[in-house]
Design an enzyme around this catalytic site. Sequence first.
Site: not given
Length: 191
Positions: A45-47
């Site tokens: 999700a962060y990437s």
Amino acid sequence: RQLDTNVIGQLLVTQAALPQLRRSHGRVINVTSGLGSIAVPYLGAYSIAQFAKMAFTDALRRELVNSGVSVSVVQPGAIHTPIWGKFLATGQHILAQAGEEAQALYGPSFRAFLQQSEVSAQSAVTTVDAFAEVIVQVLTAQTPASHYCVGSDAAEFVAMARNLSAPELDALFAAQVPDAQAFNEVAGAMG
């Protein structure tokens, strides 16, 4: 939440400021991460959010090329700040809330990932001051570059993304996730 905070929030603030930025020939500086160039296991999700900010920055720079507004992206590496404690606590909470099958399959490698992340955060060499210096450089350069890395780890991620093939990157990260035997064992046990 990652996308709302890291992508939609940035988009809305930029849209609100854009009329004034055009009038003043201002500068947009988007901050992403070394993970805006390479996706690693357990930070999907962060990437995704960081990749989206990179795409947003590229599109915005290209759309504003003749407007007098400069658009740059700054990719800092890991900086040892209190967020790492929150990261560890959130990761442990997520694992505790996972179902039995997910815990059996991903628990060992995810715990190892959290532990390695903590070690990496504590040994981070990129400083808040180094990050601030690059922001000042972008703000004061006569013609700012489109892209800046802060820290050797961020530069390494960018270089890996440019120089390694998808199969090479996949092989590099394969050791961080369950192997085929683990998948088979959990599937057999959950039967």
